[in-house]
Design an enzyme around this catalytic site. Structure first.
Site, PDB file in Angstrom:
ATOM      1  CG  ASP A   1      -6.126  -2.687  -4.403  1.00 47.51           C
ATOM      2  OD1 ASP A   1      -6.856  -2.314  -3.466  1.00 47.51           O
ATOM      3  OD2 ASP A   1      -4.908  -2.418  -4.467  1.00 47.51           O
TER       4      ASP A   1
ATOM      5  CB  SER B   1      -0.969  -0.051   1.198  1.00 51.22           C
ATOM      6  OG  SER B   1      -1.995   0.884   1.065  1.00 51.22           O
TER       7      SER B   1
ATOM      8  CG  HIS C   1      -5.116  -2.853  -0.657  1.00 48.89           C
ATOM      9  ND1 HIS C   1      -4.470  -2.117  -1.627  1.00 48.89           N
ATOM     10  CD2 HIS C   1      -4.625  -2.408   0.534  1.00 48.89           C
ATOM     11  CE1 HIS C   1      -3.628  -1.256  -1.051  1.00 48.89           C
ATOM     12  NE2 HIS C   1      -3.699  -1.424   0.254  1.00 48.89           N
TER      13      HIS C   1
END
Length: 466
Positions: free
Chosen positions: A377, A285, A412
Protein backbone atom coordinates in the site's frame (compact mmCIF):
# COMPACT_ATOMS: atom_id res chain seq x y z
CA UNK A 1 -5.07 -12.99 14.90
CA UNK A 2 -5.51 -14.54 11.48
CA UNK A 3 -2.81 -13.75 8.92
CA UNK A 4 -3.46 -14.87 5.37
CA UNK A 5 -0.72 -14.82 2.74
CA UNK A 6 -1.70 -15.13 -0.92
CA UNK A 7 0.95 -15.93 -3.50
CA UNK A 8 1.09 -16.31 -7.24
CA UNK A 9 1.20 -19.81 -8.69
CA UNK A 10 4.70 -20.96 -9.57
CA UNK A 11 5.36 -20.90 -13.28
CA UNK A 12 7.35 -23.79 -14.71
CA UNK A 13 9.78 -23.20 -17.56
CA UNK A 14 8.50 -24.36 -20.90
CA UNK A 15 10.78 -26.22 -23.27
CA UNK A 16 11.06 -25.12 -26.91
CA UNK A 17 8.95 -27.09 -29.37
CA UNK A 18 10.68 -28.80 -32.24
CA UNK A 19 7.53 -28.90 -34.38
CA UNK A 20 5.51 -25.76 -34.93
CA UNK A 21 2.29 -26.51 -36.84
CA UNK A 22 1.35 -24.08 -39.55
CA UNK A 23 -1.69 -22.27 -38.17
CA UNK A 24 -1.65 -19.54 -40.80
CA UNK A 25 -4.67 -20.95 -42.61
CA UNK A 26 -6.76 -20.18 -39.53
CA UNK A 27 -5.71 -16.55 -39.57
CA UNK A 28 -7.35 -16.16 -42.98
CA UNK A 29 -10.73 -17.59 -42.04
CA UNK A 30 -13.58 -15.10 -42.29
CA UNK A 31 -17.22 -14.80 -41.23
CA UNK A 32 -18.32 -14.75 -37.59
CA UNK A 33 -21.27 -16.83 -36.37
CA UNK A 34 -22.57 -16.69 -32.79
CA UNK A 35 -24.21 -19.78 -31.32
CA UNK A 36 -25.08 -20.45 -27.62
CA UNK A 37 -22.39 -18.19 -26.29
CA UNK A 38 -19.72 -19.34 -28.75
CA UNK A 39 -18.56 -17.66 -31.93
CA UNK A 40 -16.76 -19.66 -34.59
CA UNK A 41 -15.16 -19.27 -38.00
CA UNK A 42 -16.38 -21.62 -40.68
CA UNK A 43 -14.17 -23.75 -42.91
CA UNK A 44 -15.11 -26.16 -45.67
CA UNK A 45 -12.23 -28.56 -44.93
CA UNK A 46 -12.32 -29.15 -41.15
CA UNK A 47 -14.24 -27.94 -38.11
CA UNK A 48 -13.54 -24.30 -37.51
CA UNK A 49 -11.92 -23.17 -34.26
CA UNK A 50 -14.36 -22.55 -31.43
CA UNK A 51 -13.97 -20.27 -28.39
CA UNK A 52 -16.41 -20.66 -25.50
CA UNK A 53 -16.99 -18.81 -22.24
CA UNK A 54 -19.24 -20.38 -19.62
CA UNK A 55 -21.27 -18.86 -18.24
CA UNK A 56 -21.40 -15.94 -20.66
CA UNK A 57 -23.43 -13.91 -18.13
CA UNK A 58 -22.13 -13.79 -14.55
CA UNK A 59 -21.45 -11.53 -11.58
CA UNK A 60 -18.03 -9.90 -11.57
CA UNK A 61 -16.83 -12.01 -8.65
CA UNK A 62 -17.72 -15.29 -10.38
CA UNK A 63 -15.18 -17.27 -12.40
CA UNK A 64 -15.93 -18.21 -15.97
CA UNK A 65 -14.37 -21.04 -17.96
CA UNK A 66 -12.75 -20.04 -21.27
CA UNK A 67 -11.85 -22.83 -23.69
CA UNK A 68 -10.69 -23.23 -27.27
CA UNK A 69 -11.22 -26.29 -29.51
CA UNK A 70 -10.70 -27.59 -33.05
CA UNK A 71 -7.19 -26.23 -33.44
CA UNK A 72 -4.19 -28.12 -34.86
CA UNK A 73 -2.26 -30.06 -32.23
CA UNK A 74 0.34 -28.06 -30.27
CA UNK A 75 -0.64 -24.86 -32.02
CA UNK A 76 0.36 -21.43 -30.60
CA UNK A 77 -2.60 -19.10 -30.10
CA UNK A 78 -3.37 -15.78 -28.44
CA UNK A 79 -6.49 -15.04 -26.41
CA UNK A 80 -7.38 -11.36 -26.23
CA UNK A 81 -9.96 -9.54 -24.06
CA UNK A 82 -11.25 -6.03 -24.77
CA UNK A 83 -13.96 -3.89 -23.24
CA UNK A 84 -14.96 -0.25 -22.84
CA UNK A 85 -15.39 1.44 -19.48
CA UNK A 86 -18.53 3.45 -18.80
CA UNK A 87 -16.54 6.55 -19.77
CA UNK A 88 -15.72 4.99 -23.16
CA UNK A 89 -12.05 4.13 -22.57
CA UNK A 90 -10.75 0.89 -24.09
CA UNK A 91 -9.21 -1.68 -21.70
CA UNK A 92 -7.49 -4.80 -22.95
CA UNK A 93 -5.36 -7.83 -22.10
CA UNK A 94 -3.94 -10.83 -23.93
CA UNK A 95 -2.23 -14.13 -23.19
CA UNK A 96 -0.33 -16.76 -25.19
CA UNK A 97 -1.35 -20.42 -25.02
CA UNK A 98 -0.50 -23.64 -26.83
CA UNK A 99 -3.14 -26.19 -27.77
CA UNK A 100 -2.66 -29.79 -26.64
CA UNK A 101 -2.46 -32.93 -28.76
CA UNK A 102 -6.22 -32.78 -29.26
CA UNK A 103 -6.10 -29.20 -30.52
CA UNK A 104 -7.72 -27.75 -27.40
CA UNK A 105 -6.76 -25.45 -24.52
CA UNK A 106 -8.41 -24.18 -21.35
CA UNK A 107 -7.60 -21.13 -19.25
CA UNK A 108 -8.67 -23.10 -16.19
CA UNK A 109 -6.13 -25.85 -16.84
CA UNK A 110 -3.31 -24.50 -19.01
CA UNK A 111 -0.61 -21.90 -18.36
CA UNK A 112 -0.16 -18.67 -20.24
CA UNK A 113 3.39 -18.55 -21.63
CA UNK A 114 3.39 -14.83 -22.43
CA UNK A 115 1.37 -11.65 -22.70
CA UNK A 116 -0.35 -9.75 -19.88
CA UNK A 117 0.24 -12.52 -17.31
CA UNK A 118 2.01 -15.85 -16.91
CA UNK A 119 0.99 -19.19 -15.48
CA UNK A 120 -2.34 -20.90 -14.94
CA UNK A 121 -4.68 -18.02 -14.07
CA UNK A 122 -8.31 -18.83 -14.99
CA UNK A 123 -9.37 -15.16 -14.67
CA UNK A 124 -6.10 -13.58 -15.74
CA UNK A 125 -7.65 -11.95 -18.81
CA UNK A 126 -9.87 -9.89 -16.51
CA UNK A 127 -7.58 -8.82 -13.66
CA UNK A 128 -4.64 -8.07 -15.97
CA UNK A 129 -6.55 -5.58 -18.14
CA UNK A 130 -4.88 -2.23 -18.74
CA UNK A 131 -5.89 0.89 -20.69
CA UNK A 132 -5.19 0.51 -24.39
CA UNK A 133 -1.96 2.20 -25.53
CA UNK A 134 -2.57 5.80 -26.54
CA UNK A 135 -5.54 6.21 -24.16
CA UNK A 136 -6.07 8.84 -21.50
CA UNK A 137 -3.53 9.20 -18.73
CA UNK A 138 -4.08 8.01 -15.16
CA UNK A 139 -7.14 5.81 -15.66
CA UNK A 140 -8.73 3.66 -12.95
CA UNK A 141 -11.53 1.24 -13.83
CA UNK A 142 -14.67 1.86 -11.76
CA UNK A 143 -18.24 0.96 -12.74
CA UNK A 144 -20.41 4.06 -12.90
CA UNK A 145 -23.68 2.48 -14.04
CA UNK A 146 -24.23 -0.77 -12.15
CA UNK A 147 -27.50 -1.42 -13.98
CA UNK A 148 -25.53 -2.35 -17.12
CA UNK A 149 -22.79 -4.97 -17.46
CA UNK A 150 -19.27 -4.76 -18.74
CA UNK A 151 -19.29 -6.36 -22.18
CA UNK A 152 -15.99 -8.18 -22.63
CA UNK A 153 -15.11 -9.22 -26.18
CA UNK A 154 -12.86 -12.29 -25.98
CA UNK A 155 -11.16 -13.32 -29.21
CA UNK A 156 -8.90 -16.13 -30.42
CA UNK A 157 -5.94 -15.21 -32.65
CA UNK A 158 -3.48 -17.46 -34.46
CA UNK A 159 0.10 -17.54 -33.22
CA UNK A 160 1.72 -15.80 -30.29
CA UNK A 161 1.02 -12.19 -31.22
CA UNK A 162 0.38 -8.79 -29.65
CA UNK A 163 -3.16 -7.52 -30.36
CA UNK A 164 -1.85 -3.98 -30.73
CA UNK A 165 0.57 -5.07 -33.45
CA UNK A 166 -1.82 -4.30 -36.33
CA UNK A 167 -4.74 -5.90 -38.15
CA UNK A 168 -5.05 -9.55 -37.10
CA UNK A 169 -7.93 -11.79 -38.14
CA UNK A 170 -9.90 -13.47 -35.40
CA UNK A 171 -10.24 -17.23 -35.51
CA UNK A 172 -13.21 -17.15 -33.12
CA UNK A 173 -14.77 -14.83 -30.56
CA UNK A 174 -17.29 -14.68 -27.74
CA UNK A 175 -18.75 -11.86 -25.63
CA UNK A 176 -19.03 -12.22 -21.85
CA UNK A 177 -21.28 -10.08 -19.65
CA UNK A 178 -19.88 -9.10 -16.22
CA UNK A 179 -22.52 -7.77 -13.81
CA UNK A 180 -22.45 -6.09 -10.40
CA UNK A 181 -26.23 -6.42 -9.96
CA UNK A 182 -27.90 -9.82 -9.89
CA UNK A 183 -31.36 -10.15 -11.45
CA UNK A 184 -34.03 -8.82 -9.11
CA UNK A 185 -31.81 -6.50 -7.07
CA UNK A 186 -33.49 -3.10 -6.61
CA UNK A 187 -31.56 0.17 -6.81
CA UNK A 188 -33.05 3.04 -4.77
CA UNK A 189 -31.64 6.58 -4.82
CA UNK A 190 -31.62 8.08 -1.30
CA UNK A 191 -32.19 11.82 -0.74
CA UNK A 192 -33.83 11.71 2.66
CA UNK A 193 -33.39 14.03 5.66
CA UNK A 194 -30.11 15.26 4.22
CA UNK A 195 -28.76 11.73 3.63
CA UNK A 196 -27.30 11.20 0.15
CA UNK A 197 -26.65 7.66 -1.07
CA UNK A 198 -27.92 4.66 -2.98
CA UNK A 199 -29.57 1.63 -1.41
CA UNK A 200 -29.59 -1.81 -2.99
CA UNK A 201 -32.14 -4.40 -1.88
CA UNK A 202 -31.89 -8.13 -2.72
CA UNK A 203 -34.80 -9.86 -4.44
CA UNK A 204 -37.44 -11.38 -2.19
CA UNK A 205 -39.40 -10.24 0.86
CA UNK A 206 -36.54 -10.46 3.38
CA UNK A 207 -35.85 -9.46 6.02
CA UNK A 208 -32.13 -9.28 5.21
CA UNK A 209 -28.97 -8.36 7.07
CA UNK A 210 -27.52 -5.05 5.90
CA UNK A 211 -24.25 -3.20 5.24
CA UNK A 212 -23.32 0.49 5.36
CA UNK A 213 -20.70 1.07 2.64
CA UNK A 214 -18.10 3.86 2.94
CA UNK A 215 -15.41 4.85 0.43
CA UNK A 216 -12.39 7.11 0.77
CA UNK A 217 -11.09 10.54 -0.12
CA UNK A 218 -12.02 10.23 -3.78
CA UNK A 219 -15.45 11.51 -2.74
CA UNK A 220 -18.70 11.28 -4.63
CA UNK A 221 -20.92 8.21 -4.62
CA UNK A 222 -19.58 4.79 -5.59
CA UNK A 223 -22.20 2.07 -6.00
CA UNK A 224 -20.49 -1.01 -7.37
CA UNK A 225 -19.46 -2.70 -4.10
CA UNK A 226 -22.90 -2.10 -2.58
CA UNK A 227 -24.69 -3.54 -5.59
CA UNK A 228 -22.51 -6.64 -5.42
CA UNK A 229 -23.19 -7.03 -1.69
CA UNK A 230 -26.92 -6.85 -2.43
CA UNK A 231 -26.40 -9.55 -5.04
CA UNK A 232 -25.09 -11.68 -2.16
CA UNK A 233 -28.19 -11.10 -0.04
CA UNK A 234 -27.40 -7.93 1.96
CA UNK A 235 -29.35 -4.70 1.86
CA UNK A 236 -26.52 -2.26 1.24
CA UNK A 237 -26.37 1.54 1.50
CA UNK A 238 -23.52 3.27 -0.31
CA UNK A 239 -23.19 6.62 1.44
CA UNK A 240 -21.81 9.89 0.06
CA UNK A 241 -20.20 12.13 2.67
CA UNK A 242 -18.30 14.71 0.63
CA UNK A 243 -17.61 15.65 -2.98
CA UNK A 244 -21.25 15.29 -4.00
CA UNK A 245 -23.32 18.11 -5.48
CA UNK A 246 -26.19 17.52 -3.05
CA UNK A 247 -24.05 17.73 0.09
CA UNK A 248 -23.10 20.95 1.89
CA UNK A 249 -19.95 22.67 0.62
CA UNK A 250 -17.18 23.57 0.27
CA UNK A 251 -16.13 20.40 -1.58
CA UNK A 252 -12.55 20.17 -0.21
CA UNK A 253 -13.59 19.15 3.31
CA UNK A 254 -16.09 16.97 5.17
CA UNK A 255 -19.06 19.12 6.16
CA UNK A 256 -21.21 16.39 7.71
CA UNK A 257 -20.61 14.99 11.17
CA UNK A 258 -21.47 12.12 13.47
CA UNK A 259 -25.22 12.82 13.32
CA UNK A 260 -25.16 12.31 9.54
CA UNK A 261 -23.56 8.87 9.79
CA UNK A 262 -25.80 7.90 12.71
CA UNK A 263 -28.86 8.87 10.67
CA UNK A 264 -27.66 6.74 7.74
CA UNK A 265 -27.23 3.74 10.05
CA UNK A 266 -30.70 4.34 11.51
CA UNK A 267 -32.12 4.54 7.98
CA UNK A 268 -30.96 0.98 7.42
CA UNK A 269 -32.25 -0.15 10.83
CA UNK A 270 -35.70 1.26 10.14
CA UNK A 271 -36.05 -0.30 6.68
CA UNK A 272 -38.86 -2.89 6.71
CA UNK A 273 -36.72 -5.45 4.85
CA UNK A 274 -33.72 -5.19 7.20
CA UNK A 275 -33.01 -7.21 10.36
CA UNK A 276 -32.35 -4.22 12.62
CA UNK A 277 -29.71 -5.88 14.81
CA UNK A 278 -27.77 -7.46 11.91
CA UNK A 279 -26.02 -4.48 10.31
CA UNK A 280 -22.32 -4.22 9.48
CA UNK A 281 -20.12 -1.43 8.15
CA UNK A 282 -17.40 -1.67 5.50
CA UNK A 283 -14.89 1.07 4.76
CA UNK A 284 -11.89 1.55 2.46
CA UNK A 285 -9.12 4.11 3.09
CA UNK A 286 -10.56 7.16 4.93
CA UNK A 287 -13.78 5.16 5.09
CA UNK A 288 -11.89 2.85 7.46
CA UNK A 289 -11.48 5.70 9.98
CA UNK A 290 -15.15 6.61 9.59
CA UNK A 291 -16.17 2.98 10.12
CA UNK A 292 -14.28 2.89 13.42
CA UNK A 293 -15.60 6.31 14.46
CA UNK A 294 -19.24 5.39 13.80
CA UNK A 295 -18.88 2.21 15.88
CA UNK A 296 -17.27 3.97 18.85
CA UNK A 297 -18.71 7.51 18.90
CA UNK A 298 -22.26 7.75 17.54
CA UNK A 299 -24.08 5.35 19.87
CA UNK A 300 -25.11 2.89 17.15
CA UNK A 301 -24.30 -0.80 17.59
CA UNK A 302 -23.07 -2.47 14.40
CA UNK A 303 -22.71 -6.25 14.42
CA UNK A 304 -19.32 -6.26 12.68
CA UNK A 305 -16.84 -4.04 10.83
CA UNK A 306 -14.62 -4.54 7.77
CA UNK A 307 -11.76 -2.06 7.32
CA UNK A 308 -9.54 -2.08 4.23
CA UNK A 309 -6.22 -0.22 4.16
CA UNK A 310 -7.11 2.81 6.24
CA UNK A 311 -6.12 4.86 9.27
CA UNK A 312 -7.19 4.57 12.88
CA UNK A 313 -7.37 8.36 13.11
CA UNK A 314 -8.45 11.22 10.87
CA UNK A 315 -5.79 12.19 8.34
CA UNK A 316 -7.41 15.63 8.09
CA UNK A 317 -7.55 18.14 10.98
CA UNK A 318 -10.88 18.03 12.82
CA UNK A 319 -12.59 21.38 13.36
CA UNK A 320 -15.23 20.21 15.85
CA UNK A 321 -16.12 17.32 18.11
CA UNK A 322 -18.73 16.09 15.63
CA UNK A 323 -16.02 15.01 13.18
CA UNK A 324 -16.14 17.76 10.55
CA UNK A 325 -12.78 18.49 8.97
CA UNK A 326 -10.54 21.24 7.72
CA UNK A 327 -9.48 21.27 4.05
CA UNK A 328 -7.94 18.02 2.79
CA UNK A 329 -4.47 19.28 1.87
CA UNK A 330 -3.68 20.39 5.42
CA UNK A 331 -0.97 17.74 5.93
CA UNK A 332 1.02 18.38 2.75
CA UNK A 333 4.29 18.25 4.68
CA UNK A 334 3.87 14.45 4.73
CA UNK A 335 3.36 14.09 0.98
CA UNK A 336 6.25 12.45 -0.89
CA UNK A 337 6.84 12.09 -4.62
CA UNK A 338 8.44 9.42 -6.79
CA UNK A 339 10.89 10.14 -9.61
CA UNK A 340 7.98 10.73 -12.03
CA UNK A 341 6.37 13.34 -9.81
CA UNK A 342 3.54 11.09 -8.63
CA UNK A 343 2.34 11.80 -5.10
CA UNK A 344 2.54 9.15 -2.36
CA UNK A 345 0.17 9.75 0.58
CA UNK A 346 1.45 6.83 2.70
CA UNK A 347 3.19 8.91 5.39
CA UNK A 348 0.13 11.12 5.96
CA UNK A 349 -1.54 8.27 7.88
CA UNK A 350 1.48 7.14 9.88
CA UNK A 351 0.22 7.04 13.47
CA UNK A 352 3.23 9.12 14.57
CA UNK A 353 2.13 11.91 12.20
CA UNK A 354 -1.48 12.16 13.43
CA UNK A 355 -2.56 14.44 16.28
CA UNK A 356 -3.61 12.40 19.36
CA UNK A 357 -7.09 13.95 19.35
CA UNK A 358 -7.69 12.53 15.85
CA UNK A 359 -7.58 8.89 16.97
CA UNK A 360 -10.63 6.74 17.49
CA UNK A 361 -11.12 5.48 21.06
CA UNK A 362 -10.92 1.77 20.29
CA UNK A 363 -11.47 0.76 23.91
CA UNK A 364 -15.14 1.54 23.19
CA UNK A 365 -15.36 -0.99 20.36
CA UNK A 366 -17.83 -3.78 21.13
CA UNK A 367 -18.12 -5.70 17.84
CA UNK A 368 -15.80 -7.86 15.71
CA UNK A 369 -13.39 -6.04 13.40
CA UNK A 370 -11.70 -7.46 10.30
CA UNK A 371 -8.79 -5.35 9.10
CA UNK A 372 -7.30 -6.04 5.64
CA UNK A 373 -3.74 -4.97 4.81
CA UNK A 374 -2.13 -4.62 1.39
CA UNK A 375 1.56 -4.80 2.23
CA UNK A 376 2.51 -2.75 -0.85
CA UNK A 377 0.00 0.00 0.00
CA UNK A 378 1.48 3.36 -1.09
CA UNK A 379 -1.55 5.45 -0.13
CA UNK A 380 -1.92 4.55 3.57
CA UNK A 381 0.31 3.21 6.32
CA UNK A 382 -1.92 0.19 6.66
CA UNK A 383 0.48 -2.17 8.41
CA UNK A 384 1.35 0.43 11.07
CA UNK A 385 -2.33 1.21 11.65
CA UNK A 386 -3.21 -2.47 11.89
CA UNK A 387 -0.44 -2.90 14.47
CA UNK A 388 -1.75 0.03 16.50
CA UNK A 389 -5.35 -1.20 16.35
CA UNK A 390 -4.27 -4.64 17.49
CA UNK A 391 -2.20 -3.18 20.33
CA UNK A 392 -5.03 -0.94 21.54
CA UNK A 393 -7.54 -3.76 21.52
CA UNK A 394 -5.12 -6.00 23.38
CA UNK A 395 -4.63 -3.31 26.02
CA UNK A 396 -8.41 -3.01 26.35
CA UNK A 397 -8.77 -6.76 26.76
CA UNK A 398 -10.56 -7.08 23.41
CA UNK A 399 -8.05 -9.00 21.27
CA UNK A 400 -10.76 -11.55 20.49
CA UNK A 401 -12.58 -8.95 18.39
CA UNK A 402 -9.70 -8.50 15.93
CA UNK A 403 -8.97 -10.38 12.70
CA UNK A 404 -6.17 -9.31 10.38
CA UNK A 405 -5.65 -10.40 6.79
CA UNK A 406 -2.32 -9.33 5.30
CA UNK A 407 -1.30 -9.71 1.66
CA UNK A 408 2.24 -9.33 0.28
CA UNK A 409 2.37 -7.50 -3.05
CA UNK A 410 -1.15 -6.08 -2.71
CA UNK A 411 -1.76 -2.35 -2.90
CA UNK A 412 -4.28 0.09 -1.47
CA UNK A 413 -7.28 -0.61 -3.70
CA UNK A 414 -8.36 -4.09 -2.61
CA UNK A 415 -11.69 -4.37 -4.42
CA UNK A 416 -14.01 -7.20 -5.53
CA UNK A 417 -12.27 -10.07 -7.35
CA UNK A 418 -10.91 -9.87 -10.88
CA UNK A 419 -10.96 -6.06 -10.93
CA UNK A 420 -7.85 -4.67 -12.66
CA UNK A 421 -5.53 -2.94 -10.22
CA UNK A 422 -4.46 0.63 -10.83
CA UNK A 423 -0.98 1.03 -9.35
CA UNK A 424 -1.42 4.75 -9.96
CA UNK A 425 -4.22 6.97 -11.23
CA UNK A 426 -5.27 10.58 -11.65
CA UNK A 427 -6.00 12.24 -8.30
CA UNK A 428 -6.78 15.77 -9.40
CA UNK A 429 -6.75 17.92 -12.51
CA UNK A 430 -7.29 21.35 -10.91
CA UNK A 431 -5.69 23.47 -9.61
CA UNK A 432 -2.92 21.24 -10.97
CA UNK A 433 -2.65 17.75 -12.41
CA UNK A 434 -1.73 15.23 -9.75
CA UNK A 435 -1.31 11.47 -10.15
CA UNK A 436 -1.26 9.38 -6.97
CA UNK A 437 0.38 6.03 -6.27
CA UNK A 438 -1.83 3.25 -4.87
CA UNK A 439 0.67 0.38 -5.00
CA UNK A 440 0.14 -3.28 -5.75
CA UNK A 441 1.62 -5.66 -8.32
CA UNK A 442 -0.86 -7.27 -10.75
CA UNK A 443 -0.71 -10.99 -9.91
CA UNK A 444 -0.33 -10.83 -6.09
CA UNK A 445 -2.87 -8.01 -5.91
CA UNK A 446 -5.34 -10.11 -7.91
CA UNK A 447 -4.74 -13.07 -5.60
CA UNK A 448 -5.34 -10.82 -2.59
CA UNK A 449 -8.63 -9.50 -3.97
CA UNK A 450 -9.93 -13.00 -4.64
CA UNK A 451 -8.94 -14.33 -1.22
CA UNK A 452 -10.03 -11.25 0.75
CA UNK A 453 -13.48 -11.11 -0.89
CA UNK A 454 -14.15 -14.76 -0.06
CA UNK A 455 -13.09 -14.19 3.54
CA UNK A 456 -15.19 -11.00 3.78
CA UNK A 457 -18.28 -12.91 2.64
CA UNK A 458 -17.56 -15.75 5.08
CA UNK A 459 -17.08 -13.19 7.87
CA UNK A 460 -20.38 -11.44 7.07
CA UNK A 461 -22.14 -14.79 6.92
CA UNK A 462 -20.82 -15.64 10.39
CA UNK A 463 -21.66 -12.34 12.09
CA UNK A 464 -24.78 -11.19 10.21
CA UNK A 465 -26.62 -14.42 9.41
CA UNK A 466 -25.62 -17.16 11.85
Amino acid sequence: MLRAHASVKAIGQLTDMKIKPDCSVYRKLAGLQRLTGAARRMSSTRPAPVLTAAPVRALVDEQISIRGRFLPPRCPVTVCARMHSDEGDLWESFAHYNSNESGAFSLTRDPSVGGSYLGCEPMGLFWSMQPSPGGREGLRLRKKNVETPYLVHISLLGGHVSPSGGQISELAAVTAERWYMAPGVKRIAIHQNGIIGTMFVPPGPGPFPAMLDLWGMGGGLQEYRSSLLASKGYVSLSLAYFGHKDLPGPPDRINVGDLYFKAAFRLLQDHPQVVSDRIGIIGLSFGCYLTLRIATTTGVKPSCLVCINGPMGSTVPLIDSDGRTDQFDSFQQYWTFDDKGRVIFKDVSLPANLPPENFVKLEKLDCPLMYIVGEDDLSASSTENADLIEENLRTAGKSHLFTRLSYPGAGHLIEPPYSPNARSSMWSVKPKKLITMWGGHPAPHAAAQEDAWKKILDYLEKHLRN
